[in-house]
Design a protein around this motif. Sequence first.
Motif, PDB file in Angstrom:
ATOM      1  N   ALA A 169       0.847   5.170   1.338  1.00 27.97           N
ATOM      2  CA  ALA A 169       0.181   5.708   2.518  1.00 27.97           C
ATOM      3  C   ALA A 169       0.676   7.563   2.477  1.00 27.97           C
ATOM      4  O   ALA A 169       1.949   7.632   2.173  1.00 27.97           O
ATOM      5  CB  ALA A 169       0.258   5.572   3.720  1.00 27.97           C
ATOM      6  N   GLN A 170      -0.201   8.142   2.712  1.00 34.31           N
ATOM      7  CA  GLN A 170       0.237   9.885   2.778  1.00 34.31           C
ATOM      8  C   GLN A 170      -0.339  10.445   4.076  1.00 34.31           C
ATOM      9  O   GLN A 170      -1.521  10.151   4.128  1.00 34.31           O
ATOM     10  CB  GLN A 170      -0.337  10.431   1.567  1.00 34.31           C
ATOM     11  N   GLN A 210      -0.950  -0.040   8.956  1.00 29.19           N
ATOM     12  CA  GLN A 210      -1.806   1.323   8.925  1.00 29.19           C
ATOM     13  C   GLN A 210      -2.232   1.768  10.262  1.00 29.19           C
ATOM     14  O   GLN A 210      -2.091   2.976  10.530  1.00 29.19           O
ATOM     15  CB  GLN A 210      -3.031   0.990   8.117  1.00 29.19           C
ATOM     16  N   LEU A 253      -4.258   8.925   4.423  1.00 27.91           N
ATOM     17  CA  LEU A 253      -4.837   8.611   3.111  1.00 27.91           C
ATOM     18  C   LEU A 253      -4.016   7.242   2.809  1.00 27.91           C
ATOM     19  O   LEU A 253      -2.614   7.006   2.683  1.00 27.91           O
ATOM     20  CB  LEU A 253      -4.891   9.328   1.963  1.00 27.91           C
ATOM     21  N   VAL A 254      -4.564   6.142   2.341  1.00 30.41           N
ATOM     22  CA  VAL A 254      -4.034   4.906   1.964  1.00 30.41           C
ATOM     23  C   VAL A 254      -4.487   4.432   0.615  1.00 30.41           C
ATOM     24  O   VAL A 254      -5.818   4.607   0.491  1.00 30.41           O
ATOM     25  CB  VAL A 254      -4.376   3.827   3.219  1.00 30.41           C
ATOM     26  N   GLN A 255      -3.619   4.035  -0.184  1.00 30.33           N
ATOM     27  CA  GLN A 255      -4.145   3.738  -1.481  1.00 30.33           C
ATOM     28  C   GLN A 255      -3.421   2.147  -1.917  1.00 30.33           C
ATOM     29  O   GLN A 255      -2.314   2.215  -1.689  1.00 30.33           O
ATOM     30  CB  GLN A 255      -3.541   4.476  -2.707  1.00 30.33           C
ATOM     31  N   GLU A 256      -4.029   1.206  -2.167  1.00 25.74           N
ATOM     32  CA  GLU A 256      -3.509  -0.122  -2.568  1.00 25.74           C
ATOM     33  C   GLU A 256      -2.719  -0.073  -3.820  1.00 25.74           C
ATOM     34  O   GLU A 256      -3.023   0.615  -4.799  1.00 25.74           O
ATOM     35  CB  GLU A 256      -4.739  -0.998  -2.673  1.00 25.74           C
ATOM     36  N   GLN A 257      -1.791  -0.859  -3.592  1.00 26.50           N
ATOM     37  CA  GLN A 257      -0.776  -0.737  -4.667  1.00 26.50           C
ATOM     38  C   GLN A 257      -0.651  -1.984  -5.499  1.00 26.50           C
ATOM     39  O   GLN A 257      -0.940  -2.156  -6.546  1.00 26.50           O
ATOM     40  CB  GLN A 257       0.742  -0.369  -4.405  1.00 26.50           C
ATOM     41  N   ASP A 289       4.975  10.847   2.388  1.00 26.95           N
ATOM     42  CA  ASP A 289       4.521   9.712   1.658  1.00 26.95           C
ATOM     43  C   ASP A 289       5.372   8.677   2.010  1.00 26.95           C
ATOM     44  O   ASP A 289       6.418   8.510   2.414  1.00 26.95           O
ATOM     45  CB  ASP A 289       4.702  10.048   0.232  1.00 26.95           C
ATOM     46  N   ASP A 335       0.745  -1.222   0.008  1.00 27.78           N
ATOM     47  CA  ASP A 335       0.023  -0.209  -0.044  1.00 27.78           C
ATOM     48  C   ASP A 335       0.969   1.272   0.108  1.00 27.78           C
ATOM     49  O   ASP A 335       1.887   1.378   0.627  1.00 27.78           O
ATOM     50  CB  ASP A 335      -1.005  -0.097   1.218  1.00 27.78           C
TER      51      ASP A 335
END
Length: 411
Positions: free
Chosen positions: A216-217, A295, A317-321, A280, A214
């Motif tokens: 994360a920011q 997280q 903010l978390v985004q799947e990679q 980031d 993931d």
Amino acid sequence: MSTVLERFLRYVQIDTQSDPSSSSFPSTAKQLKLSSLLVEELKAIGLGDACLDENGYVYATIPATSSKPNVPVLCFCSHVDTSPDVSGKDVKPLVHRQWDGSDIVLPDDGSQVLRKSELHDLDKQIGNDIVTASGTTLLGADNKAGVAEIMTAAAFLVAHPEIPHGTVKILFTPDEEVGRGTEKVDLERLGAQFAYTVDGEAVGTMEDETFSADGAQIIIHGVSTHPGYAFRKLENALKIAGDILAALPKAELSPETTQEREGFIHPVSFSGIQEKATIDFILRDFTTDGLLHKQQVLRGIMESVMAQYPGSSAELLVQEQYRNMKEVLDRYPQVVENALEAMKRAGLDPIRRSIRGGTDGSRLSFMGLPCANIFAGEHAFHSKLEWVSVQDMEMAVKVIVNLCEIWENKA
């Protein structure tokens, strides 16, 4: 017919470095120079459908030689780009024939020295032919070794129609090194059922597991005011960010203190002004539950720091990679079993490994194309000490050919 070494030496002299800051696709136009050359060479060996699409992907088909109607369609995939970490311009490849085990001093920078006591697996290469760069650039074995091996195997299969195999698809991708290698791949056009990326390290290795990942920011909104009149008013977002960074675990959960199956929280960039700052991160673990734990750890650190700054706020903010390809491959055990058998047929003792990172195969697997990773022989990648042995590349060609035969045999 070109040997795998001849192809490799030709390819590494083409600068194909990708650019993580670019918004274009592919991220650099220079990648297309190698991709265009590959299309020409594929057509020259007889693959008339070889093409370069508008997004920089190379597709080609080796027609089946088997009369069996149910042989699965295989794909072999490598990426043409090289890492942004070290220059890939004006690469001067050097072949150190029948290496005797002594230190290899790279001539254009004498401080760059390959020592068998320091570089993983180099001590196993005595007597082999080692390829390096000259000391000021990376070599580009990651992943042009894989490209050269797939190309050589393709030429061999076309020249030997007596070898029974099903339809074989070839895919060369751009931008793998900046995490966008499968972003625009057309799987319907590719038409494969199972795949192998040829992008691994030591000879005999097969990897069926990657990190799950993931991004994360943390965005920090501070309280800005004139520094001359800031008493008990200013809450500097830059300093708040510094506190968050300082509070990250040091003895655990960081790349420098983890190994094997341990994951981590890793800050990769930091920017801002006193009013607003951004950090980031990348989060890595072999399980989704492990990612969720990281997280929670990061959120706990953020909230603990922010409690000291009542006028400020922050958001995570978390985004799947990508996700661990083993989740998919466990449903298709033949992908792994056939790779291990192909290596045994080549006289190797297979080594099954997990990758502390990701490959195009991670995303391809979750896009519907189960994909494992087999060795290309590349070592010390993303560095000026990058090296590969000719014998390992030749062995990878044999394994690719063996895989085609094994899938046909078992159909």
